[in-house]
Design a protein around this motif. Structure first.
Motif, mmCIF file in Angstrom:
data_model
loop_
_atom_site.group_PDB
_atom_site.id
_atom_site.type_symbol
_atom_site.label_atom_id
_atom_site.label_comp_id
_atom_site.label_asym_id
_atom_site.label_seq_id
_atom_site.Cartn_x
_atom_site.Cartn_y
_atom_site.Cartn_z
ATOM 1 N N PHE A 100 0.703 -1.170 0.164
ATOM 2 C CA PHE A 100 -0.051 0.207 -0.088
ATOM 3 C C PHE A 100 1.176 1.123 -0.552
ATOM 4 C CE2 PHE A 100 -2.342 -3.816 2.385
ATOM 5 C CZ PHE A 100 -3.544 -3.478 1.112
ATOM 6 N N SER A 101 1.798 0.913 0.099
ATOM 7 C CA SER A 101 2.733 2.323 0.793
ATOM 8 C C SER A 101 3.639 2.500 -0.966
ATOM 9 C CB SER A 101 4.024 2.515 1.823
ATOM 10 O OG SER A 101 4.395 1.018 1.526
ATOM 11 N N MET A 102 3.629 0.900 -1.176
ATOM 12 C CA MET A 102 4.621 1.881 -2.604
ATOM 13 C C MET A 102 3.275 2.387 -3.724
ATOM 14 S SD MET A 102 7.334 0.221 -3.903
ATOM 15 C CE MET A 102 8.318 -0.665 -4.028
ATOM 16 N N ALA A 103 1.777 1.404 -3.513
ATOM 17 C CA ALA A 103 1.407 2.260 -4.101
ATOM 18 C C ALA A 103 1.349 4.185 -4.319
ATOM 19 C CB ALA A 103 -0.386 1.429 -3.752
ATOM 20 N N ALA A 104 1.114 4.202 -2.868
ATOM 21 C CA ALA A 104 0.801 5.400 -2.019
ATOM 22 C C ALA A 104 2.527 6.251 -2.919
ATOM 23 C CB ALA A 104 0.292 5.694 -1.136
ATOM 24 N N ILE A 105 3.253 5.917 -2.597
ATOM 25 C CA ILE A 105 4.343 6.915 -2.911
ATOM 26 C C ILE A 105 4.255 6.671 -4.705
ATOM 27 C CG2 ILE A 105 6.885 6.553 -3.199
ATOM 28 C CD1 ILE A 105 6.841 5.887 -0.437
ATOM 29 N N GLY A 106 4.533 5.835 -5.058
ATOM 30 C CA GLY A 106 4.111 5.741 -6.548
ATOM 31 C C GLY A 106 2.722 7.191 -7.567
ATOM 32 N N TRP A 107 1.784 6.920 -6.271
ATOM 33 C CA TRP A 107 0.629 7.943 -6.874
ATOM 34 C C TRP A 107 1.378 8.760 -7.035
ATOM 35 C CZ3 TRP A 107 -2.050 11.661 -4.669
ATOM 36 C CH2 TRP A 107 -2.969 12.126 -5.257
ATOM 37 N N LEU A 108 1.323 9.420 -5.753
ATOM 38 C CA LEU A 108 1.939 11.041 -5.734
ATOM 39 C C LEU A 108 3.024 11.247 -6.380
ATOM 40 C CD1 LEU A 108 2.649 13.324 -3.311
ATOM 41 C CD2 LEU A 108 4.088 12.093 -1.989
ATOM 42 N N PHE A 109 4.331 10.091 -6.619
ATOM 43 C CA PHE A 109 5.294 10.810 -7.450
ATOM 44 C C PHE A 109 4.842 11.190 -9.231
ATOM 45 C CE2 PHE A 109 8.250 9.983 -3.743
ATOM 46 C CZ PHE A 109 8.818 11.230 -3.917
ATOM 47 N N PHE A 110 4.039 10.146 -9.508
ATOM 48 C CA PHE A 110 3.567 10.232 -10.970
ATOM 49 C C PHE A 110 2.441 10.681 -10.988
ATOM 50 C CE2 PHE A 110 6.897 6.395 -10.720
ATOM 51 C CZ PHE A 110 7.800 7.318 -11.731
ATOM 52 N N HIS A 111 1.301 11.073 -10.313
ATOM 53 C CA HIS A 111 0.461 11.842 -10.747
ATOM 54 C C HIS A 111 0.384 13.497 -9.898
ATOM 55 C CE1 HIS A 111 -2.112 8.952 -12.832
ATOM 56 N NE2 HIS A 111 -1.402 7.587 -11.864
ATOM 57 N N VAL A 112 0.979 13.569 -9.080
ATOM 58 C CA VAL A 112 1.589 14.733 -8.362
ATOM 59 C C VAL A 112 2.760 15.410 -8.394
ATOM 60 C CG1 VAL A 112 1.014 16.496 -6.732
ATOM 61 C CG2 VAL A 112 -0.237 14.163 -6.880
ATOM 62 N N LEU A 113 3.214 14.834 -8.444
ATOM 63 C CA LEU A 113 5.158 15.220 -8.186
ATOM 64 C C LEU A 113 6.008 15.263 -9.558
ATOM 65 C CD1 LEU A 113 6.515 14.444 -4.879
ATOM 66 C CD2 LEU A 113 5.274 16.647 -5.266
ATOM 67 N N GLN A 120 10.801 4.842 -0.747
ATOM 68 C CA GLN A 120 10.478 3.012 -0.277
ATOM 69 C C GLN A 120 11.008 1.875 -0.002
ATOM 70 O OE1 GLN A 120 7.193 2.714 -0.060
ATOM 71 N NE2 GLN A 120 7.268 -0.034 -0.561
ATOM 72 N N THR A 121 11.616 2.105 -0.301
ATOM 73 C CA THR A 121 13.145 1.222 -0.406
ATOM 74 C C THR A 121 13.675 1.484 1.241
ATOM 75 O OG1 THR A 121 13.490 -0.033 -1.890
ATOM 76 C CG2 THR A 121 15.140 -0.414 -0.375
ATOM 77 N N TYR A 122 13.925 2.813 1.502
ATOM 78 C CA TYR A 122 14.534 3.014 2.756
ATOM 79 C C TYR A 122 13.971 3.301 3.729
ATOM 80 C CZ TYR A 122 19.632 4.080 0.935
ATOM 81 O OH TYR A 122 20.732 3.252 0.567
ATOM 82 N N GLY A 123 12.104 4.016 3.309
ATOM 83 C CA GLY A 123 11.396 4.193 4.114
ATOM 84 C C GLY A 123 11.103 3.052 5.577
ATOM 85 N N ILE A 124 10.716 1.830 4.153
ATOM 86 C CA ILE A 124 10.345 -0.074 5.031
ATOM 87 C C ILE A 124 11.200 -0.195 5.928
ATOM 88 C CG2 ILE A 124 9.235 -1.529 3.580
ATOM 89 C CD1 ILE A 124 7.437 -0.277 3.389
ATOM 90 N N PHE A 125 12.432 0.121 5.234
ATOM 91 C CA PHE A 125 13.070 -0.922 6.958
ATOM 92 C C PHE A 125 13.086 -0.688 7.390
ATOM 93 C CE2 PHE A 125 17.516 -0.807 8.149
ATOM 94 C CZ PHE A 125 18.071 -1.985 8.301
#
Length: 335
Positions: A88-101, A252-257
């Motif tokens: 879910f965090s991966m989907a959210a980060i993907g959406w944030l970057f590619f649909h917003v930033l 995402q990778t650093y955050g999840i770790f």
């Protein structure tokens, strides 16, 4: 850790360059390979993916599942991270970057494909490289095996529904037949083949895995060459796309770790369980993600490109996290 694992980023980088050059020089060859498919599954890539996955699945010991109740907190942490947080965090980060930033940098259709590739990465917990990360942090090998085995069993049933849900939430059409076929082809059948191999060969399994390792390496590197060969035109025209994909993957990778690692500290796990648990939750089964991305979206798709960039990003990042975990061993009760 062998020379392949130690310099995986170098080999992948060289194969990326080789793929782009070959794709530019020999576009007809790659076009021909792209036509060799059945039910949206490219047959050449399917063979290469099997070369990668089969040796990993041989190492899954179902008898280790009897120890699932031993020190359950580490296993529960891994499962929560892998199945309730990371996808879910991966989907959210993907959406944030590619649909917003990054919305003004990438066209909407391609942005959706990049998000889809990220979702497939986030939905596929690592199976093989986790043994390397566990060994480098002096993790409990038996406990790591239990974690991997349980994740593989869950993946059979959860990967397709979870991927379909997240892809649907991201407004991406999900061809269920192809997704289910991919799970059967790249998870269920290799797992069954690995189980039967262990059953019949028993004490010879380790020797077989050692012999198959070069084929697994060839499968991974050849897949990278093919994928970047198919993407050569896009990459040469827009090389910044690699960076755009890498940025959210790194976050995402650093955050999840760090979520998993600090949770393990809060749960007062021993370091030989805490470090592998965090690293397992961070790493991805990129072979599966690549295969499914190709099956769902095609060899030339942004989704396939995103999953391969995941390979390029993951190894150096995971090595840095191994170093951090080893440097903070004193944070944990290792009695």
């Amino acid at each position: 850790m062998g020379i392949f694992e130690r310099y995986l980023s170098v080999w992948v980088g060289l194969c990326i360059i080789a793929g782009v050059v070959l794709g530019y020089v020999l576009p007809g060859l790659f076009a021909t390979i792209a036509t060799l498919e059945y039910a949206h599954v490219n047959l050449v890539v399917a063979v290469l993916i099997w070369l990668m996955i089969y040796p990993m699945m041989i190492q899954v010991d179902f008898s280790s599942l009897k120890d699932v109740g031993r020190k359950p907190r580490g296993l529960i942490l891994t499962l929560v991270i892998n199945w309730l947080i990371k996808p879910f965090s991966m989907a959210a980060i993907g959406w944030l970057f590619f649909h917003v930033l990054f919305k003004d940098l990438v066209e909407p259709a391609t942005a959706n494909e990049y998000i889809a590739g990220m979702i497939l990465l986030g939905d596929a917990p690592c199976t093989a490289m986790v043994f390397v990360w566990s060994q480098l942090t002096k993790g409990d090998p038996n406990y790591t095996l239990v974690q991997v085995s349980v994740n593989d069993i869950i993946m059979i049933f959860a990967f397709a529904p979870l991927a379909a849900f997240l892809l649907g939430v991201s407004d991406i059409t999900v061809p269920w037949e192809t997704l289910l076929l991919s799970v059967v082809l790249y998870v269920v059948l290799p797992l069954i083949a690995g189980y039967l191999t262990r059953l019949f060969l028993q004490d010879q399994v380790s020797a077989l895995v050692h012999k198959l390792k070069p084929l697994s390496v060839v499968g991974l590197l050849a897949t990278v060459v093919l994928l970047f060969g198919f993407q050569a035109e896009t990459i040469l025209a827009q090389p910044e796309r690699i960076l755009l994909i890498a940025i959210p993957l790194l976050i995402q990778t650093y955050g999840i770790f760090f979520i998993a690692y600090y949770a393990a500290r809060g749960l007062k796990l021993q370091h030989n369980i805490a470090a592998p648990a965090a690293l397992i939750g961070t790493s991805n089964f990129f072979e599966l993600a690549v295969a499914v991305a190709i099956s769902l979206f095609g060899l030339h798709s942004g989704a396939a490109l995103a999953t391969v960039v995941g390979v390029l990003v993951e190894v150096p990042v995971m090595l840095s996290l191994v170093k951090f975990a080893n440097a903070t061993r004193h944070w944990f009760d290792n009695g």
